[in-house]
Design an enzyme around this catalytic site. Structure first.
Site, PDB file in Angstrom:
ATOM      1  N   HIS A  82       7.646   4.685  -9.362  1.00  0.00           N
ATOM      2  CA  HIS A  82       6.955   3.396  -9.337  1.00  0.00           C
ATOM      3  C   HIS A  82       7.092   2.704 -10.686  1.00  0.00           C
ATOM      4  O   HIS A  82       6.924   3.315 -11.732  1.00  0.00           O
ATOM      5  CB  HIS A  82       5.465   3.589  -9.021  1.00  0.00           C
ATOM      6  CG  HIS A  82       4.764   2.291  -8.778  1.00  0.00           C
ATOM      7  ND1 HIS A  82       4.741   1.690  -7.535  1.00  0.00           N
ATOM      8  CD2 HIS A  82       4.110   1.461  -9.620  1.00  0.00           C
ATOM      9  CE1 HIS A  82       4.075   0.546  -7.628  1.00  0.00           C
ATOM     10  NE2 HIS A  82       3.689   0.388  -8.887  1.00  0.00           N
ATOM     11  N   ASP A 161      -7.692  -1.234  -2.065  1.00  0.00           N
ATOM     12  CA  ASP A 161      -6.865  -1.802  -3.135  1.00  0.00           C
ATOM     13  C   ASP A 161      -6.466  -3.237  -2.801  1.00  0.00           C
ATOM     14  O   ASP A 161      -6.473  -4.104  -3.672  1.00  0.00           O
ATOM     15  CB  ASP A 161      -5.613  -0.943  -3.375  1.00  0.00           C
ATOM     16  CG  ASP A 161      -4.707  -1.610  -4.406  1.00  0.00           C
ATOM     17  OD1 ASP A 161      -5.153  -1.731  -5.556  1.00  0.00           O
ATOM     18  OD2 ASP A 161      -3.599  -2.049  -4.052  1.00  0.00           O
ATOM     19  N   ARG A 168      -9.096  -9.495  -8.006  1.00  0.00           N
ATOM     20  CA  ARG A 168      -8.644  -9.444  -9.414  1.00  0.00           C
ATOM     21  C   ARG A 168      -7.719 -10.610  -9.720  1.00  0.00           C
ATOM     22  O   ARG A 168      -7.757 -11.199 -10.797  1.00  0.00           O
ATOM     23  CB  ARG A 168      -7.913  -8.132  -9.684  1.00  0.00           C
ATOM     24  CG  ARG A 168      -8.831  -6.920  -9.753  1.00  0.00           C
ATOM     25  CD  ARG A 168      -8.034  -5.642  -9.716  1.00  0.00           C
ATOM     26  NE  ARG A 168      -7.138  -5.491 -10.837  1.00  0.00           N
ATOM     27  CZ  ARG A 168      -5.995  -4.790 -10.799  1.00  0.00           C
ATOM     28  NH1 ARG A 168      -5.623  -4.171  -9.694  1.00  0.00           N
ATOM     29  NH2 ARG A 168      -5.231  -4.703 -11.856  1.00  0.00           N
ATOM     30  N   SER A 183      -5.136   1.167  -9.079  1.00  0.00           N
ATOM     31  CA  SER A 183      -4.442   0.424  -8.027  1.00  0.00           C
ATOM     32  C   SER A 183      -3.095   1.091  -7.725  1.00  0.00           C
ATOM     33  O   SER A 183      -2.769   1.387  -6.570  1.00  0.00           O
ATOM     34  CB  SER A 183      -4.243  -1.029  -8.496  1.00  0.00           C
ATOM     35  OG  SER A 183      -3.302  -1.699  -7.703  1.00  0.00           O
ATOM     36  N   LYS A 187      -2.179   4.020  -4.349  1.00  0.00           N
ATOM     37  CA  LYS A 187      -1.109   3.813  -3.369  1.00  0.00           C
ATOM     38  C   LYS A 187      -0.106   4.961  -3.415  1.00  0.00           C
ATOM     39  O   LYS A 187       0.406   5.403  -2.392  1.00  0.00           O
ATOM     40  CB  LYS A 187      -0.423   2.466  -3.624  1.00  0.00           C
ATOM     41  CG  LYS A 187      -1.312   1.303  -3.178  1.00  0.00           C
ATOM     42  CD  LYS A 187      -0.744  -0.042  -3.511  1.00  0.00           C
ATOM     43  CE  LYS A 187      -0.883  -0.384  -4.973  1.00  0.00           C
ATOM     44  NZ  LYS A 187      -0.808  -1.765  -5.323  1.00  0.00           N
TER      45      LYS A 187
END
Ligand code: URA
Length: 443
Positions: A82, A161, A168, A183, A187
């Site tokens: 990620h 999320d 946000r 966050s 995931k």
């Protein structure tokens, strides 16, 4: 429990218990805490932070707000990667098939554009026929058949999320380390891989522009991963200038395919090899970083990575022929050259500004409902360190011909470039590594 008291507790800088965090997340997800109270809580976190235990608890609470993927039907080690988000970051498109071709399964859920940064799902959709909207079961089935898959986040994973992120986004609380870490990690944990490699960006084009913040974010996320029993490593990498030369959707896919075919830009290749080495090490496929890198390089030379990418495209309905002929990707109506207004050396290319120029040109959405023209983008002809003459081409804009977009995009792109009389060396790319038990700055 009382929401008012929990907001006040965090506002006063005190740590919340797991039960208190669960209460806030569950009640917000089921609609019993209104947006304005959650927004106040998020702002308290922005200013007062959270300790490591709270960050882990918040992440697990978000994971538990929805389903988690069961990847056990997929044989062997499953590795995920990620990035915290960058400009021109098409790494996943090269890395996933490359690592898969070395014998590791890479099931991956990706996102769409976020702020000034692009998203892997939008990029993949520029391949004719390509689908990314598969169910959890189909995701497992595709990974079983071709050892990799890239799909969009399914609705059932980490729903808290999605709700918190939307809030946000409109309450100036995106760039808070505990919120970014929870966050992303919620995931990743819900997606179920055994190992995770994180690419934490730093520099003007990153959500954590300062190196020290990127280090803190990386350490926080690695801590959360270790706490959840995952094998996890983070690299901190530079996002001062865009990665590679292409920024957009189809144009980035073209550059990713060039890289799989051994013709890509050096910085993208360097990053792919660095992240890929960490993925092979965590997976146990290689015993040293050097051996991992050699294996990855070999898979680029012997066409195995490109062949794997074709198999993946076919499995998800995409036109695999694009790997041999990138002309099959969407092309823009107009190509506009942007010329340098001075001579010297390119000292900097502000990645944030280039991301915004690309968005203004039409490669990004202005509202949630917008469809984007996937052929729109920017190709940088000059990167940091290159010499440039006045009037020489700095970049090509791939435009739909709309002057109202092309004009401000050109202005913004020109402003992103700094040209100086002094020769400059390009900035380093891979800056540091955070593992479960070490932090190392890389020289
Ligand atoms: N990417 C995410 O998924 N969440 C964040 O908060 C920031 C980047």
């Amino acid at each position: 429990m009382n929401t008012y008291e929990l907001i006040k507790k965090k506002r006063d800088g005190l740590a919340l218990s797991r039960q208190e965090i669960d209460y806030l997340i569950n009640s917000f997800t089921d609609g019993s805490i209104p947006d304005y109270q959650m927004a106040a809580f998020l702002m308290s976190v922005y200013f007062k932070g959270m300790d490591a235990r709270e960050c882990t608890d918040l992440t697990l609470s978000i994971v538990n707000s929805g389903a988690t993927m069961d990847l056990s039907p997929i044989e062997g080690f499953k590795i995920d990667k990620h990035s915290t988000g960058g400009v021109g970051d098409k790494t996943s498109l090269v890395l996933s098939p490359l690592v898969t071709s070395c014998g590791v399964a890479v099931p991956k859920m990706s996102g769409r554009e976020l702020g000034h940064t692009g998203g892997t799902i939008d990029k993949l959709e520029s391949i004719p026929g390509m689908r990314t909207d598969f169910s959890n079961d189909q995701f497992v089935d595709i990974t079983n058949r071709v050892r990799m898959s890239i799909i969009g986040q399914t609705q059932s994973l980490a729903p808290a999320d999605k709700l918190i992120y939307a809030l946000r986004n409109v309450t100036a609380t995106v760039d808070a380390i505990p919120l970014i870490a929870s966050s992303i990690m919620s995931k990743k944990l819900a997606a179920g891989a055994d190992g995770i490699v994180l690419d934490v960006k730093t520099g003007v084009g990153a959500f954590t522009p300062h190196f020290a913040d990127a280090v803190e974010l990386a350490k926080t996320m690695v801590g959360i991963g270790v706490g959840a029993g995952k094998k996890i490593t983070a690299l901190i990498t530079g996002m001062e200038q865009p990665l590679g030369r292409a920024i957009g959707n189809a144009v980035e896919v073209r550059e990713a395919i060039d890289t799989l075919n051994g013709k890509g830009p050096a910085d993208l290749r360097e990053l792919v090899l660095a992240l890929g080495s960490e993925m092979l090490l965590l997976s146990g496929v290689a015993q040293s970083r050097q051996a991992a890198k050699e294996k990855l390089k070999a898979q680029l030379v012997n066409n195995a990575a490109a062949a794997q990418f074709k198999a993946f495209l076919k499995a998800q309905g995409g036109q695999a022929e694009v790997v041999d002929n990138t002309e099959l990707l969407p092309t823009s109506r107009v190509v506009i050259p942007v010329e340098a207004v001075g001579s010297g050396f390119v000292q900097g290319i502000n990645a944030f500004e280039v991301g915004m120029a690309t968005k203004i040109l039409g490669a990004g959405r202005q509202t949630k409902a917008d469809n984007i023209d996937l052929s729109i983008g920017i190709l940088l002809k000059k990167k940091v360190g290159d010499s440039v003459e006045r009037g020489e081409c700095l970049a090509h804009l791939f435009s739909d011909g709309d002057e109202a977009k092309a004009k401000p995009a050109t202005k913004r792109l020109l402003e992103a470039y700094t040209i100086s009389p002094k020769a400059v060396t390009p900035p380093r790319l891979v800056l540091a590594r955070v593992t479960s038990d070490s932090f190392e700055e890389l020289t």
